[in-house]
Design a protein around this motif. Structure first.
Motif, PDB file in Angstrom:
ATOM      1  N   ILE A  77     -15.947  -3.478  -1.947  1.00 56.04           N
ATOM      2  CA  ILE A  77     -15.153  -2.488  -1.054  1.00 56.04           C
ATOM      3  C   ILE A  77     -13.823  -2.786  -0.698  1.00 56.04           C
ATOM      4  O   ILE A  77     -12.988  -2.057  -0.768  1.00 56.04           O
ATOM      5  CB  ILE A  77     -16.171  -1.805   0.042  1.00 56.04           C
ATOM      6  CG1 ILE A  77     -17.239  -1.560  -0.560  1.00 56.04           C
ATOM      7  CG2 ILE A  77     -15.299  -1.282   0.895  1.00 56.04           C
ATOM      8  CD1 ILE A  77     -18.211  -0.436   0.386  1.00 56.04           C
ATOM      9  N   ARG A 125     -11.207  -2.992  -3.578  1.00 60.32           N
ATOM     10  CA  ARG A 125     -10.976  -1.464  -3.955  1.00 60.32           C
ATOM     11  C   ARG A 125     -10.145  -0.685  -3.084  1.00 60.32           C
ATOM     12  O   ARG A 125      -9.263  -0.126  -3.203  1.00 60.32           O
ATOM     13  CB  ARG A 125     -12.056  -0.892  -4.441  1.00 60.32           C
ATOM     14  CG  ARG A 125     -12.987  -1.142  -5.599  1.00 60.32           C
ATOM     15  CD  ARG A 125     -14.028  -0.432  -5.895  1.00 60.32           C
ATOM     16  NE  ARG A 125     -15.306  -0.840  -5.306  1.00 60.32           N
ATOM     17  CZ  ARG A 125     -16.451  -0.107  -5.209  1.00 60.32           C
ATOM     18  NH1 ARG A 125     -16.583   0.734  -5.975  1.00 60.32           N
ATOM     19  NH2 ARG A 125     -17.312  -0.330  -4.371  1.00 60.32           N
ATOM     20  N   LEU A 126     -10.478  -0.723  -1.607  1.00 57.21           N
ATOM     21  CA  LEU A 126      -9.922  -0.099  -0.665  1.00 57.21           C
ATOM     22  C   LEU A 126      -8.433  -0.425  -0.708  1.00 57.21           C
ATOM     23  O   LEU A 126      -7.475   0.360  -0.446  1.00 57.21           O
ATOM     24  CB  LEU A 126     -10.595  -0.320   0.804  1.00 57.21           C
ATOM     25  CG  LEU A 126     -10.306   0.825   1.637  1.00 57.21           C
ATOM     26  CD1 LEU A 126     -10.773   2.147   0.879  1.00 57.21           C
ATOM     27  CD2 LEU A 126     -11.135   0.591   3.078  1.00 57.21           C
ATOM     28  N   VAL A 128      -6.314   0.928  -3.579  1.00 57.79           N
ATOM     29  CA  VAL A 128      -6.104   2.495  -3.411  1.00 57.79           C
ATOM     30  C   VAL A 128      -5.129   2.614  -2.261  1.00 57.79           C
ATOM     31  O   VAL A 128      -4.250   3.538  -2.444  1.00 57.79           O
ATOM     32  CB  VAL A 128      -7.246   3.024  -3.145  1.00 57.79           C
ATOM     33  CG1 VAL A 128      -7.065   4.736  -2.680  1.00 57.79           C
ATOM     34  CG2 VAL A 128      -8.221   3.006  -4.326  1.00 57.79           C
ATOM     35  N   GLU A 129      -4.979   1.995  -0.938  1.00 55.23           N
ATOM     36  CA  GLU A 129      -4.249   2.282  -0.032  1.00 55.23           C
ATOM     37  C   GLU A 129      -2.887   1.768  -0.448  1.00 55.23           C
ATOM     38  O   GLU A 129      -2.032   2.375   0.036  1.00 55.23           O
ATOM     39  CB  GLU A 129      -4.870   1.459   1.151  1.00 55.23           C
ATOM     40  CG  GLU A 129      -6.009   2.385   1.823  1.00 55.23           C
ATOM     41  CD  GLU A 129      -6.569   2.239   3.163  1.00 55.23           C
ATOM     42  OE1 GLU A 129      -6.227   1.015   3.611  1.00 55.23           O
ATOM     43  OE2 GLU A 129      -6.991   3.141   3.924  1.00 55.23           O
ATOM     44  N   GLU A 132      -1.679   1.949  -3.283  1.00 54.81           N
ATOM     45  CA  GLU A 132      -1.223   2.876  -4.001  1.00 54.81           C
ATOM     46  C   GLU A 132      -0.740   4.152  -3.393  1.00 54.81           C
ATOM     47  O   GLU A 132       0.528   4.846  -3.879  1.00 54.81           O
ATOM     48  CB  GLU A 132      -2.163   3.307  -5.156  1.00 54.81           C
ATOM     49  CG  GLU A 132      -1.595   3.917  -6.377  1.00 54.81           C
ATOM     50  CD  GLU A 132      -2.917   4.006  -7.250  1.00 54.81           C
ATOM     51  OE1 GLU A 132      -3.914   3.565  -7.300  1.00 54.81           O
ATOM     52  OE2 GLU A 132      -2.508   4.784  -8.472  1.00 54.81           O
ATOM     53  N   LEU A 133      -1.403   4.609  -2.341  1.00 57.82           N
ATOM     54  CA  LEU A 133      -1.165   5.732  -1.453  1.00 57.82           C
ATOM     55  C   LEU A 133       0.253   5.294  -0.709  1.00 57.82           C
ATOM     56  O   LEU A 133       1.031   6.016  -0.838  1.00 57.82           O
ATOM     57  CB  LEU A 133      -2.223   5.741  -0.446  1.00 57.82           C
ATOM     58  CG  LEU A 133      -2.482   7.030   0.275  1.00 57.82           C
ATOM     59  CD1 LEU A 133      -2.638   8.106  -0.883  1.00 57.82           C
ATOM     60  CD2 LEU A 133      -3.267   6.996   1.169  1.00 57.82           C
ATOM     61  N   LEU A 176       2.926   5.618  -3.362  1.00 59.98           N
ATOM     62  CA  LEU A 176       3.407   7.066  -3.646  1.00 59.98           C
ATOM     63  C   LEU A 176       3.953   7.835  -2.674  1.00 59.98           C
ATOM     64  O   LEU A 176       4.887   8.687  -2.820  1.00 59.98           O
ATOM     65  CB  LEU A 176       1.984   7.749  -3.882  1.00 59.98           C
ATOM     66  CG  LEU A 176       1.318   7.829  -5.437  1.00 59.98           C
ATOM     67  CD1 LEU A 176       0.078   8.243  -5.656  1.00 59.98           C
ATOM     68  CD2 LEU A 176       2.453   8.457  -6.297  1.00 59.98           C
ATOM     69  N   GLU A 177       3.435   7.818  -1.119  1.00 59.92           N
ATOM     70  CA  GLU A 177       4.166   8.401  -0.150  1.00 59.92           C
ATOM     71  C   GLU A 177       5.492   7.863  -0.084  1.00 59.92           C
ATOM     72  O   GLU A 177       6.315   8.980   0.288  1.00 59.92           O
ATOM     73  CB  GLU A 177       3.350   8.436   0.920  1.00 59.92           C
ATOM     74  CG  GLU A 177       2.296   9.392   0.928  1.00 59.92           C
ATOM     75  CD  GLU A 177       1.241   9.146   2.061  1.00 59.92           C
ATOM     76  OE1 GLU A 177       1.435   8.001   2.946  1.00 59.92           O
ATOM     77  OE2 GLU A 177       0.324  10.221   2.434  1.00 59.92           O
ATOM     78  N   ARG A 200       7.576   6.958  -2.478  1.00 56.95           N
ATOM     79  CA  ARG A 200       8.312   7.789  -3.409  1.00 56.95           C
ATOM     80  C   ARG A 200       8.608   9.227  -3.098  1.00 56.95           C
ATOM     81  O   ARG A 200       9.681   9.621  -3.637  1.00 56.95           O
ATOM     82  CB  ARG A 200       7.602   7.615  -4.719  1.00 56.95           C
ATOM     83  CG  ARG A 200       8.081   6.860  -6.056  1.00 56.95           C
ATOM     84  CD  ARG A 200       7.668   7.075  -7.150  1.00 56.95           C
ATOM     85  NE  ARG A 200       6.086   6.603  -7.259  1.00 56.95           N
ATOM     86  CZ  ARG A 200       5.259   6.577  -8.225  1.00 56.95           C
ATOM     87  NH1 ARG A 200       5.647   7.316  -9.359  1.00 56.95           N
ATOM     88  NH2 ARG A 200       4.175   6.419  -8.153  1.00 56.95           N
ATOM     89  N   LYS A 201       7.547   9.847  -2.597  1.00 57.40           N
ATOM     90  CA  LYS A 201       7.685  11.060  -2.319  1.00 57.40           C
ATOM     91  C   LYS A 201       8.984  11.364  -1.532  1.00 57.40           C
ATOM     92  O   LYS A 201       9.741  12.512  -1.668  1.00 57.40           O
ATOM     93  CB  LYS A 201       6.582  11.631  -1.680  1.00 57.40           C
ATOM     94  CG  LYS A 201       6.344  13.247  -1.753  1.00 57.40           C
ATOM     95  CD  LYS A 201       4.689  13.814  -1.426  1.00 57.40           C
ATOM     96  CE  LYS A 201       4.588  13.655  -0.156  1.00 57.40           C
ATOM     97  NZ  LYS A 201       3.382  14.017   0.475  1.00 57.40           N
TER      98      LYS A 201
END
Lengths: 219, 87, 227
Positions: free
Chosen positions: B68, B71-72, B75-76, B78-79, B82-83, B85-86
């Protein structure tokens, strides 16, 4: 939430680490002897297995009828934990049975229905992994069917005459066996709940990542 | 609504059945005869079984916590990526 | 009440009309069921006779395998012709549509069983005519429980990728309680000294599971079929 789960996992890990000494101090069960000590881990794992199935079913119902996307993340988390704790139950059980009953496995109603519930969770997770879009609602329906097994597993030992001890055993335990049991139960429940919230968080973050990718595509 | 009525009847059937099943003395499960006497050659010392059970529980739980966490983290990361980049 | 059953009746008649014209699902399912029984008899029969008490198991394995095939096909047809959407958009209660689909499937599987049961009796010396009423009840209730879950899942799987492999994966774990009750009840009737009270017990258990499965299926069909 995030700041709470890490200390909780630490506390339950510490409790599980000292558990062997507490269990060692508990008296030997008169007919089964040493092997009965598997019970202190088998019982909490089994109860949490059923709890996971219930959480999975209830959050799927909320997702399906209440149209709350977040509930789906909790359902996946509960299903995965159900698989983990179900595996613990189904492995520790036979290890105990080998000594107490002389066989690894019997096709008794409780063992059979527990194995079925474990298979339902596996199928659910296979569906969620390989089903692609549209599998969330189907999964929710499946989780509801899985939850229907829980009361059946619980009462099965009282309806049939089986090898497995009945549900009345645990409330009537003597204190020197009850205290280690509830100690292990508390440790495992704490670990279960922290892992559940972490796993649900993982699913919710995944949903956010997906939403961000979608927004990026549209922009 | 007629559909609700059907559901109610079915639910009553489901909840009414267990007492009926329990009242109908269930057949004794003749095939599950507990084995009291195992040949000595097939005896496994209890301590091995207990150790295996506890070892399995710890290995699985540790493995799951690790999985866990990994994986966490992924993902975090990646988050966050992404944020940023936004903006 | 009557509106509900009228819709169910129309859906069932539509399915049967299509089936009567093409006979596709009936013939393929029937052929598959017979092949399953033959494969089992080749695998099990030694020196001209089969071991005792296998007939009930083989009968139910054949029913569940061929049932899965039939479920997949009936909804595949709807998907292929893009008529499922029209069915869902029709101004009718969704559970009534589900009931119609279920009845159509039950009728189809009933026809398959009419061929299967004598075949089992012939190949495995099973006393199929000793308790015809109880055997029919076991077959009907077992098929109902199996088909109730199968119809729901097949309908939901229409929109899901890799539906052919997922239908049995999802269906079998959930319907095994029904299968166990069906096999044990039938075995109690087929054994050398038939045990009526045992068969009656398994019939009661089948009624219990059927009620749960049909209730859950009717209840969940509405939300899962909404876009």
């Amino acid at each position: 939430m995030k700041h709470l789960t890490t200390p909780f996992i630490g506390i339950s890990a510490a409790m599980l680490a000292v558990a062997p000494w507490i269990i060692n101090a508990a008296p030997y069960e008169s007919t089964m002897g040493l092997v009965q000590k598997v019970f202190y881990f088998h019982f909490p794992a089994a109860i949490l297995f059923l709890l996971a199935a219930t959480i999975c079913g209830v959050s799927s119902a909320i997702f399906l009828f209440g149209k709350r996307p977040n509930a789906d993340g909790w359902a996946i988390a509960a299903a995965e934990l159900g698989l983990v704790f179900g595996s613990l139950t189904l492995v520790t059980g036979p290890l105990w049975a080998r000594k107490a009953w002389g066989v690894w496995w019997v096709w008794d109603p409780r063992l059979t229905s527990s194995l079925l519930l474990w298979m339902i969770f596996s199928a659910y997770l296979l569906l969620r992994k390989y089903g692609g879009p549209g599998s969330d609602k189907l999964g929710a329906g499946m989780a509801l069917f899985g939850m229907a097994n829980v009361p059946f597993i619980y009462v099965s030992v009282n309806v049939w005459r089986t090898l497995h001890p009945q549900t009345s055993v645990v409330p009537t335990l003597p204190a020197d066996m009850g205290i280690p049991l509830w100690f292990c139960f508390a440790a495992m429940t704490m670990l279960f709940l922290s892992l559940l919230s972490l796993r649900a968080r993982l699913e919710h973050q995944r949903a956010r990542v997906e939403a961000l990718y979608l927004a990026e595509d549209e922009a | 609504m007629s559909f609700l009525r059907i559901l109610l009847v079915l639910a009553a059937l489901a909840f009414g059945a267990p007492p009926a099943i329990a009242a109908q003395q269930p057949p004794p499960q003749s095939e599950f005869v507990p084995v009291d006497e195992i040949p000595p050659g097939e005896q496994i010392p209890a301590i091995n079984l207990v150790a295996a059970a506890y070892g399995f529980v710890w290995v699985v739980l540790l493995g799951y916590v690790w999985s866990i966490a990994r994986r966490l983290q992924k993902v975090e990361a990646e988050l966050v990526d992404l944020e940023s980049r936004k903006r | 009440m009557s509106a509900f059953f009228r819709v169910a009746w129309h859906v069932m008649r539509k399915d049967l009309t299509v089936e009567v014209r093409s006979k596709e699902v009936l013939l393929t399912t029937l052929f598959f069921a017979v092949s399953v029984v033959l494969v089992f008899s080749f695998a099990i029969v030694r020196e001209g006779r089969a071991p005792d008490d296998v007939a009930a198991g083989i009968l139910w394995v054949a029913i569940s395998f061929s049932g899965t095939l039939a479920m997949g096909r009936t909804f595949e047809r709807e998907r292929y012709n893009d008529t499922l959407r029209a069915l869902i958009l029709a101004p009718a209660e969704r559970p009534a549509i589900y009931t119609g689909k279920l009845l159509g499937l039950l009728l189809l599987l009933g026809l398959v069983e009419i061929v299967l049961v004598p075949l089992i009796g012939l190949l495995f010396n099973a006393p199929i005519l000793a308790y015809p009423g109880m055997l029919a009840a076991l077959l009907l209730l077992g098929t109902l429980g199996f088909a109730a879950v199968g119809t729901l899942f097949a309908a939901m799987l229409v929109r899901v990728r890799s539906r052919d492999t997922l239908l049995p994966v999802l269906l079998y774990p959930i319907t095994i309680p029904v299968m166990i009750a069906g096999v044990r009840g039938t075995a109690a009737l087929f054994q050398a000294a038939p045990d009526e009270s045992m068969a009656r017990f398994w019939i009661a258990l089948l009624i219990f599971w059927d009620a749960i499965f049909v209730t859950l299926a009717l209840w969940t069909f509405e939300p899962v079929m909404t876009e």
